[in-house]
Design a protein around this motif. Structure first.
Motif, PDB file in Angstrom:
ATOM      1  N   THR A  84       0.591  -1.365   0.133  1.00  0.00           N
ATOM      2  CA  THR A  84       0.077  -0.090  -0.002  1.00  0.00           C
ATOM      3  C   THR A  84       0.865   1.166  -0.106  1.00  0.00           C
ATOM      4  O   THR A  84       0.639   2.443  -0.672  1.00  0.00           O
ATOM      5  CB  THR A  84      -0.923  -0.112   1.174  1.00  0.00           C
ATOM      6  OG1 THR A  84      -0.222  -0.171   2.444  1.00  0.00           O
ATOM      7  CG2 THR A  84      -2.196  -0.948   1.058  1.00  0.00           C
ATOM      8  N   ASP A  85       1.999   1.352   0.577  1.00  0.00           N
ATOM      9  CA  ASP A  85       2.891   2.421   0.620  1.00  0.00           C
ATOM     10  C   ASP A  85       3.509   2.579  -0.775  1.00  0.00           C
ATOM     11  O   ASP A  85       3.505   3.745  -1.103  1.00  0.00           O
ATOM     12  CB  ASP A  85       4.151   2.067   1.548  1.00  0.00           C
ATOM     13  CG  ASP A  85       3.739   2.205   3.014  1.00  0.00           C
ATOM     14  OD1 ASP A  85       2.623   2.928   3.535  1.00  0.00           O
ATOM     15  OD2 ASP A  85       4.581   1.774   3.898  1.00  0.00           O
ATOM     16  N   LEU A  86       3.913   1.632  -1.532  1.00  0.00           N
ATOM     17  CA  LEU A  86       4.060   1.559  -2.943  1.00  0.00           C
ATOM     18  C   LEU A  86       3.139   2.325  -3.718  1.00  0.00           C
ATOM     19  O   LEU A  86       3.477   3.219  -4.628  1.00  0.00           O
ATOM     20  CB  LEU A  86       4.791   0.333  -3.464  1.00  0.00           C
ATOM     21  CG  LEU A  86       5.996  -0.176  -2.802  1.00  0.00           C
ATOM     22  CD1 LEU A  86       6.049  -1.695  -3.551  1.00  0.00           C
ATOM     23  CD2 LEU A  86       6.991   0.621  -3.548  1.00  0.00           C
ATOM     24  N   ILE A  87       1.787   1.871  -3.554  1.00  0.00           N
ATOM     25  CA  ILE A  87       0.765   2.533  -4.306  1.00  0.00           C
ATOM     26  C   ILE A  87       0.556   3.997  -3.963  1.00  0.00           C
ATOM     27  O   ILE A  87       0.612   4.704  -4.798  1.00  0.00           O
ATOM     28  CB  ILE A  87      -0.787   1.924  -4.097  1.00  0.00           C
ATOM     29  CG1 ILE A  87      -0.512   0.306  -4.632  1.00  0.00           C
ATOM     30  CG2 ILE A  87      -1.755   2.669  -4.701  1.00  0.00           C
ATOM     31  CD1 ILE A  87      -1.683  -0.495  -4.004  1.00  0.00           C
ATOM     32  N   GLU A  89       2.918   6.055  -2.874  1.00  0.00           N
ATOM     33  CA  GLU A  89       4.140   6.957  -3.089  1.00  0.00           C
ATOM     34  C   GLU A  89       4.431   6.851  -4.754  1.00  0.00           C
ATOM     35  O   GLU A  89       5.085   7.705  -5.263  1.00  0.00           O
ATOM     36  CB  GLU A  89       5.102   6.414  -2.545  1.00  0.00           C
ATOM     37  CG  GLU A  89       5.325   6.481  -1.047  1.00  0.00           C
ATOM     38  CD  GLU A  89       6.346   5.578  -0.399  1.00  0.00           C
ATOM     39  OE1 GLU A  89       7.166   4.776  -1.079  1.00  0.00           O
ATOM     40  OE2 GLU A  89       6.215   5.537   0.902  1.00  0.00           O
ATOM     41  N   LEU A  90       3.581   6.173  -5.415  1.00  0.00           N
ATOM     42  CA  LEU A  90       3.485   6.547  -6.973  1.00  0.00           C
ATOM     43  C   LEU A  90       3.507   7.974  -7.300  1.00  0.00           C
ATOM     44  O   LEU A  90       2.668   8.528  -6.851  1.00  0.00           O
ATOM     45  CB  LEU A  90       2.494   5.500  -7.769  1.00  0.00           C
ATOM     46  CG  LEU A  90       2.565   4.107  -7.768  1.00  0.00           C
ATOM     47  CD1 LEU A  90       1.219   3.599  -8.653  1.00  0.00           C
ATOM     48  CD2 LEU A  90       3.802   3.877  -8.630  1.00  0.00           C
ATOM     49  N   SER A  91       4.288   8.217  -8.362  1.00  0.00           N
ATOM     50  CA  SER A  91       4.468   9.536  -8.811  1.00  0.00           C
ATOM     51  C   SER A  91       2.909  10.100  -9.779  1.00  0.00           C
ATOM     52  O   SER A  91       2.838  11.117  -9.826  1.00  0.00           O
ATOM     53  CB  SER A  91       5.768   9.981  -9.356  1.00  0.00           C
ATOM     54  OG  SER A  91       5.817   9.090 -10.765  1.00  0.00           O
ATOM     55  N   MET A 204       2.068  18.342  -8.721  1.00  0.00           N
ATOM     56  CA  MET A 204       1.059  18.932  -7.709  1.00  0.00           C
ATOM     57  C   MET A 204       0.603  17.860  -6.575  1.00  0.00           C
ATOM     58  O   MET A 204       0.146  17.957  -5.548  1.00  0.00           O
ATOM     59  CB  MET A 204      -0.214  19.710  -8.181  1.00  0.00           C
ATOM     60  CG  MET A 204       0.109  20.989  -8.842  1.00  0.00           C
ATOM     61  SD  MET A 204      -1.353  21.565  -9.531  1.00  0.00           S
ATOM     62  CE  MET A 204      -1.540  20.873 -11.378  1.00  0.00           C
ATOM     63  N   LYS A 205       0.764  16.336  -7.209  1.00  0.00           N
ATOM     64  CA  LYS A 205       0.529  15.316  -6.310  1.00  0.00           C
ATOM     65  C   LYS A 205       1.592  15.393  -5.455  1.00  0.00           C
ATOM     66  O   LYS A 205       1.085  15.067  -4.094  1.00  0.00           O
ATOM     67  CB  LYS A 205       0.582  14.095  -7.403  1.00  0.00           C
ATOM     68  CG  LYS A 205       0.340  12.876  -6.306  1.00  0.00           C
ATOM     69  CD  LYS A 205       0.203  11.527  -7.165  1.00  0.00           C
ATOM     70  CE  LYS A 205       0.261  10.287  -6.163  1.00  0.00           C
ATOM     71  NZ  LYS A 205      -0.117   9.045  -6.784  1.00  0.00           N
ATOM     72  N   LYS A 206       2.836  15.346  -5.952  1.00  0.00           N
ATOM     73  CA  LYS A 206       3.865  15.663  -4.632  1.00  0.00           C
ATOM     74  C   LYS A 206       3.716  16.723  -3.571  1.00  0.00           C
ATOM     75  O   LYS A 206       3.656  16.445  -2.443  1.00  0.00           O
ATOM     76  CB  LYS A 206       5.105  15.537  -5.221  1.00  0.00           C
ATOM     77  CG  LYS A 206       6.355  15.360  -4.313  1.00  0.00           C
ATOM     78  CD  LYS A 206       6.436  14.110  -3.769  1.00  0.00           C
ATOM     79  CE  LYS A 206       7.730  13.688  -2.885  1.00  0.00           C
ATOM     80  NZ  LYS A 206       7.487  12.287  -2.535  1.00  0.00           N
ATOM     81  N   ILE A 207       3.195  17.838  -3.962  1.00  0.00           N
ATOM     82  CA  ILE A 207       2.977  18.910  -2.910  1.00  0.00           C
ATOM     83  C   ILE A 207       1.850  18.520  -2.299  1.00  0.00           C
ATOM     84  O   ILE A 207       1.975  18.760  -0.713  1.00  0.00           O
ATOM     85  CB  ILE A 207       2.805  20.230  -3.933  1.00  0.00           C
ATOM     86  CG1 ILE A 207       4.260  20.584  -4.572  1.00  0.00           C
ATOM     87  CG2 ILE A 207       2.505  21.250  -2.917  1.00  0.00           C
ATOM     88  CD1 ILE A 207       4.115  21.660  -5.421  1.00  0.00           C
ATOM     89  N   ILE A 208       0.873  18.056  -2.656  1.00  0.00           N
ATOM     90  CA  ILE A 208      -0.370  17.808  -2.008  1.00  0.00           C
ATOM     91  C   ILE A 208       0.014  16.579  -1.043  1.00  0.00           C
ATOM     92  O   ILE A 208      -0.619  16.629   0.243  1.00  0.00           O
ATOM     93  CB  ILE A 208      -1.782  17.282  -3.009  1.00  0.00           C
ATOM     94  CG1 ILE A 208      -2.133  18.534  -3.791  1.00  0.00           C
ATOM     95  CG2 ILE A 208      -2.814  16.513  -2.089  1.00  0.00           C
ATOM     96  CD1 ILE A 208      -3.051  17.937  -4.850  1.00  0.00           C
ATOM     97  N   GLN A 209       0.580  15.626  -1.447  1.00  0.00           N
ATOM     98  CA  GLN A 209       1.173  14.564  -0.465  1.00  0.00           C
ATOM     99  C   GLN A 209       1.684  15.042   0.741  1.00  0.00           C
ATOM    100  O   GLN A 209       1.635  14.752   1.970  1.00  0.00           O
ATOM    101  CB  GLN A 209       1.745  13.531  -1.326  1.00  0.00           C
ATOM    102  CG  GLN A 209       1.122  12.666  -1.865  1.00  0.00           C
ATOM    103  CD  GLN A 209       1.953  11.531  -2.952  1.00  0.00           C
ATOM    104  OE1 GLN A 209       3.216  11.976  -3.287  1.00  0.00           O
ATOM    105  NE2 GLN A 209       1.387  10.335  -2.925  1.00  0.00           N
ATOM    106  N   GLN A 210       2.865  15.972   0.548  1.00  0.00           N
ATOM    107  CA  GLN A 210       3.613  16.669   1.472  1.00  0.00           C
ATOM    108  C   GLN A 210       2.666  17.459   2.383  1.00  0.00           C
ATOM    109  O   GLN A 210       2.993  17.427   3.699  1.00  0.00           O
ATOM    110  CB  GLN A 210       4.962  17.250   0.839  1.00  0.00           C
ATOM    111  CG  GLN A 210       5.953  16.470   0.395  1.00  0.00           C
ATOM    112  CD  GLN A 210       7.150  17.127  -0.089  1.00  0.00           C
ATOM    113  OE1 GLN A 210       7.196  18.509   0.125  1.00  0.00           O
ATOM    114  NE2 GLN A 210       8.107  16.557  -0.461  1.00  0.00           N
ATOM    115  N   SER A 211       1.722  18.119   1.698  1.00  0.00           N
ATOM    116  CA  SER A 211       1.221  18.939   2.713  1.00  0.00           C
ATOM    117  C   SER A 211       0.043  18.030   3.587  1.00  0.00           C
ATOM    118  O   SER A 211      -0.186  18.479   4.913  1.00  0.00           O
ATOM    119  CB  SER A 211       0.173  19.896   1.897  1.00  0.00           C
ATOM    120  OG  SER A 211       0.908  20.741   0.981  1.00  0.00           O
ATOM    121  N   ALA A 212      -0.405  17.015   3.086  1.00  0.00           N
ATOM    122  CA  ALA A 212      -1.420  16.314   3.762  1.00  0.00           C
ATOM    123  C   ALA A 212      -0.608  15.315   4.913  1.00  0.00           C
ATOM    124  O   ALA A 212      -0.933  15.355   5.983  1.00  0.00           O
ATOM    125  CB  ALA A 212      -1.927  15.190   2.889  1.00  0.00           C
ATOM    126  N   ALA A 213       0.692  15.285   4.836  1.00  0.00           N
ATOM    127  CA  ALA A 213       1.480  14.665   5.658  1.00  0.00           C
ATOM    128  C   ALA A 213       2.130  15.557   6.794  1.00  0.00           C
ATOM    129  O   ALA A 213       2.665  14.953   7.617  1.00  0.00           O
ATOM    130  CB  ALA A 213       2.521  13.709   5.116  1.00  0.00           C
TER     131      ALA A 213
END
Length: 252
Positions: A84-87, A89-91, A204-213
């Motif tokens: 699930t982590d790999l899913i 973390e997909l770019s 934007m996906k990467k930025i959203i992921q970092q913001s959520a975490a």
């Protein structure tokens, strides 16, 4: 790859199918290893812009990790979490086409995706507390991060069975459709995303992921934005608007 997991790619869209409906698409070590191999292939293929994850059969999308293998010790919770982590973390963007009921870790598998499309008449339950399990820590964090504390408590502490409409209301589902419309809805969403500028979407996906975490690296995020500003795709986007046509993004 085991025949209980299917992976195929057409153009910019890849599809990963859980293909073991007789076992409610439960995931044992063999299936998890096959999924991980497919995810490595996805991440290494620059042509793939969207991944769809779905389940074969119309009864159960996924029953999570194999309870039989967990009970025998032939499968560890870590193997499921690694997957699930790999899913997550997909770019590239991921879409979960939830083709039936969802149980246990199947809920986390779906939550690992960026978008979830469910069908009317389906339901979800995470019965860890009813069995005597404490759901894995990183998994609990994913429930809280994606759904918030209240919904996570309902799912995990109360082991509440939730119908599709409730799942839509609490944000587990992004879209709720009739069963016959699932594939077309997911295919249209995937095609729409695949037609967008890949560099922009991934940034934007990467930025959203970092913001959520709560781990936003502003310098890194600004660097991603700068790459988009300097890209050929941005120039193509401007030209397409001027010429009143659909843009043809190349991811450069």
């Amino acid at each position: 790859m085991t025949d209980t997991i299917r992976y195929e790619c057409t153009g910019h869209i890849a599809r990963l199918t859980l293909n073991n409906p007789a076992q409610h698409n439960a995931l044992g070590q063999e299936q998890l290893s096959a999924i991980q191999s497919a995810l490595v292939a996805v991440q290494g293929d620059e042509q793939v812009r969207v991944l769809i994850i779905t389940g074969e059969g119309d009864k159960t999308f996924c029953a999570g990790a194999s309870l039989q293998q967990l009970g025998s010790g032939s499968l560890s919770g870590d193997a499921f979490q690694e997957t699930t982590d790999l899913i997550a973390e997909l770019s590239i963007p991921t879409i979960c086409a939830i083709s039936g009921n969802v149980y246990g870790g199947g809920a986390e598998l779906a939550l690992s995706c960026d978008f979830r499309v469910g069908i009317a008449g389906s339901k979800l339950r995470v019965p860890a507390a009813a069995i005597g399990l404490c759901y894995p820590v990183s998994g609990v964090n994913r429930f809280v991060e994606r759904l918030g504390v209240s919904a996570a408590k309902r799912m995990l502490l109360a082991a509440e069975e939730m119908p599709a409409q409730t799942l839509l209301e609490i944000g587990f589902l992004d879209y709720l459709v009739q069963p016959a419309a699932l594939k077309d809805t997911v295919d249209r969403l995937a095609a729409s995303i695949a037609a967008l500028a890949p560099l922009s979407v991934r940034a934007m996906k990467k930025i959203i992921q970092q913001s959520a975490a709560g781990t936003l690296d502003r310098a890194f995020a600004q660097g991603l934005a700068a790459e988009c500003m300097e890209s050929q795709d941005l120039q193509e986007g401007f030209r397409a608007r001027q010429e009143k046509r659909e843009p043809r993004f190349q991811g450069r």
